[in-house]
Scaffold this active site. Structure first.
Site, short mmCIF file in Angstrom:
data_model
loop_
_atom_site.label_atom_id
_atom_site.label_comp_id
_atom_site.label_asym_id
_atom_site.label_seq_id
_atom_site.Cartn_x
_atom_site.Cartn_y
_atom_site.Cartn_z
N GLU A 12 -18.83 109.25 22.15
CA GLU A 12 -18.12 109.57 20.90
C GLU A 12 -18.44 110.99 20.45
O GLU A 12 -17.56 111.76 20.08
CB GLU A 12 -18.51 108.55 19.82
CG GLU A 12 -17.63 108.60 18.59
CD GLU A 12 -18.06 107.58 17.54
OE1 GLU A 12 -19.08 106.89 17.77
OE2 GLU A 12 -17.38 107.48 16.50
N GLY A 18 -17.53 105.68 9.20
CA GLY A 18 -17.99 104.71 8.21
C GLY A 18 -19.29 104.04 8.66
O GLY A 18 -20.13 103.69 7.84
N THR A 73 -22.58 108.35 12.64
CA THR A 73 -22.29 109.78 12.51
C THR A 73 -22.80 110.49 13.75
O THR A 73 -23.82 110.10 14.32
CB THR A 73 -22.90 110.36 11.21
OG1 THR A 73 -22.40 111.68 11.01
CG2 THR A 73 -24.42 110.41 11.24
N1 LIG Z 1 -9.30 109.64 1.71
C1 LIG Z 1 -10.54 109.29 2.03
N2 LIG Z 1 -11.57 109.59 1.19
C2 LIG Z 1 -12.83 109.25 1.52
N3 LIG Z 1 -13.18 108.62 2.63
C3 LIG Z 1 -12.20 108.31 3.50
C4 LIG Z 1 -10.84 108.62 3.25
N4 LIG Z 1 -10.10 108.17 4.30
C5 LIG Z 1 -10.97 107.61 5.17
N5 LIG Z 1 -12.23 107.68 4.69
C6 LIG Z 1 -13.49 107.20 5.30
O1 LIG Z 1 -13.69 107.81 6.56
C7 LIG Z 1 -14.52 106.96 7.34
C8 LIG Z 1 -13.86 106.81 8.69
O2 LIG Z 1 -14.70 106.08 9.51
P1 LIG Z 1 -14.20 105.33 10.82
O3 LIG Z 1 -13.68 106.34 11.77
O4 LIG Z 1 -13.30 104.19 10.46
O5 LIG Z 1 -15.57 104.69 11.31
P2 LIG Z 1 -16.48 104.92 12.60
O6 LIG Z 1 -16.13 106.25 13.16
O7 LIG Z 1 -17.91 104.87 12.09
O8 LIG Z 1 -16.17 103.78 13.51
C9 LIG Z 1 -14.66 105.65 6.58
O9 LIG Z 1 -15.88 105.64 5.88
C10 LIG Z 1 -13.50 105.71 5.58
O10 LIG Z 1 -13.77 104.99 4.41
CA LIG Z 2 -14.40 107.57 13.62
#
Ligand SMILES: Nc1ncnc2c1ncn2[C@@H]1O[C@H](COP(=O)(O)OP(=O)(O)O)[C@@H](O)[C@H]1O
Ligand SMILES: [Ca+2]
Length: 491
Positions: free
Chosen positions: A168, A197, A200
């Protein structure tokens, strides 16, 4: 008697006409020869099954170029409605169903002659990594259901799998550097910071890093004839949603019943469920034994106190290497510029701090102001922003600030080397493009042979040579030029 124009002899007219036709033909062939006939493209589709939601990206590249060396661009993106696939553990069929609308979208965007040959990939990230830790049978059932659904699409489905944290991070780095044209041209690369989410990622090239001190953080690439020693690390549980869980869990340790949280605005109040909070592997095992069913979560909005709460979820002391970021993870010295995307971008965009390079002090001041704003005022200032996000911006902003400065050791000098970005030249920054480029072997290890001249240069050279040849030809016919107009010489 009217004198005849000496150039108007049949011979010179014929020569001139043939010459002009030859030049026109030569230039036309030169122009058409290297030009693609009809713009035809090939396609690839990647589904990013993130912890919070799934998104589908369609990429296209010119079909004529040899070995698929043409530039790959994102042509379409579709956001799957509902939550991430890891949230369908109790009803996996629905996870498959949720993808259908975007797959129908893809059928419209990819020309039907190309459907069958278009590869389709699904990659899942930290949400599924956590589900796999918690209940691997449930994670298998979710993959089974999404695979069945994707097999029914007309595209060439290549499988659904969990990406490792290393993949990733590394593919995010490939994406930003590919889109910036840094790889093909062998330029200095940009580091990649991805905040999701549930996890990181940090990935960058540091001259001091050759992989020997911490082999698990090392990824070697040979791209376009250049070698790269990439440092990458993915922190599971340090995406912003799981980090919030850890911060809440930390605050509920002192005594169940209620939390007055400096990371939430004054006036915010919600009743939350203890078992929901503690159901994630990131906090499980820490649930107080005497915990009641619910607790009240209220805000008091203070950036400085919030920073203290956020710091409590990091371990800054343990380190068995020469230097660490946090939690005993090796990190070489920061170097160069960085692109920060996904949730980094969303939060900094809300703070209006994305356009230029931002001094660290301005971020601190903006966060202090945001956290101190009463929740009612904040809602009135931002009626268009979803409450779920608005609730959490004080926490998310403070978390980002602390992660970058205390976690990764960015200083007030190096912080302005970070650019908060969503897209580069129309394509989203994220791991999906790098993942597809890798699986389709679209980045060659060696630099491809390039033609001696670019197309425009080639056409100009051909035109000039044709003109010179024509003039030389005319001059060579000089002995045949008519001399009747010459005045008779008096002897
Ligand atoms: N408009 C927004 N404002 C703040 N946070 C956002 C917004 N759109 C998406 N996010 C956040 O961005 C993050 C995207 O993570 P995601 O790619 O789903 O998870 P991971 O990469 O850990 O599997 C999530 O925490 C989601 O809530
Ligand atoms: Ca992601």
């Amino acid at each position: 008697m009217k004198e005849r124009n000496p150039w108007h002899t049949p011979l010179t007219i014929i020569i001139a006409v043939i010459g002009v036709i030859a030049i026109v033909a030569l230039v036309t062939i030169a122009v058409l020869q290297n030009k693609p006939l009809i713009p035809k493209y090939k396609y690839g589709i990647v589904l990013d099954a993130g912890s919070s939601h799934t998104a589908m990206y369609i990429y296209e590249w010119p079909a004529e170029k040899d070995n698929n060396t043409g530039r790959v661009e994102q042509t379409h993106c579709c956001k799957v409605s509902g939550s991430g696939i890891s949230d369908y553990a109790s009803d996996p069929k629905l996870a498959g169903e949720s993808l259908k609308a975007c797959m129908r979208d893809a059928e419209r965007f990819v020309p039907s002659e190309r459907h069958e040959e278009t590869p389709l990939y699904l990659g899942a990230t930290a949400g599924m990594r956590l589900l796999n830790i918690k209940d691997s049978a449930a994670s298998d059932r979710v993959f089974q259901a999404v695979s069945e659904s994707l097999q029914k699409s007309p595209f060439s489905f290549q499988g659904a799998r969990i990406l490792s944290g290393q993949e990733e991070g590394a593919f995010g780095w490939v994406t930003v550097n590919y889109l910036d044209d840094r790889l093909e041209q062998g330029l200095e690369t940009t580091g990649a910071l991805d905040l999701g989410g549930a996890s990181t990622q940090i990935s960058f090239i540091s001259d001091s890093f050759d992989g020997s001190e911490s082999p698990s953080n090392y990824v070697a690439f040979r791209l376009y004839g250049n070698d790269y020693n990439l440092y990458t690390h993915s922190f599971l549980c340090y995406g912003k949603d799981q980090a919030l869980r850890m911060a809440l869990a930390h605050q509920t340790q002192s005594g169940p019943g209620s939390i007055v949280d400096p990371c939430f605005n004054n006036g915010y109040s919600a009743v939350k469920n203890y078992s929901v909070l503690y159901e994630s592997p990131c906090v499980s095992g820490r649930k107080p034994s005497s915990a009641p069913q619910t607790f009240t979560h209220t805000g008091k909005g203070n950036f400085y106190e919030c920073q203290e709460v956020v710091k409590s979820i990091f371990n800054f002391t343990e380190c068995k290497y020469s230097q660490c970021s946090f939690n005993g993870i090796f990190q070489p010295t920061l170097q160069g510029t960085y692109g920060a995307f996904s949730a980094y971008y969303f939060v900094m965009k809300f703070l209006n701090l994305t356009d230029t390079s931002v001094p660290l002090q301005s971020v601190k001041e903006a966060l202090a102001r945001l956290c101190a704003t009463p929740f009612d005022t904040l809602k009135k200032q931002h009626p268009e922003v979803k409450l779920k996000f608005l609730n959490e911006y004080c926490f998310s902003g403070t978390y980002i600030f602390t992660l970058l400065t205390e976690g990764y050791n960015f200083t007030s000098r190096t912080f302005s080397d970070i650019k908060f970005i969503k897209k580069i030249k129309g394509s989203d920054a994220g791991w999906t493009l790098g993942y597809m480029l890798n699986l389709t072997n679209m980045i060659p290890a060696e630099a491809p042979d390039t033609p001696l001249l670019p197309h425009a240069g080639y056409v100009s050279v051909i035109t000039v040579i044709a003109l010179v040849l024509f003039v030389l030809f005319i001059l060579s016919l000089r002995p045949l030029w008519p001399r009747c107009s010459q005045k008779p010489q008096i002897v």
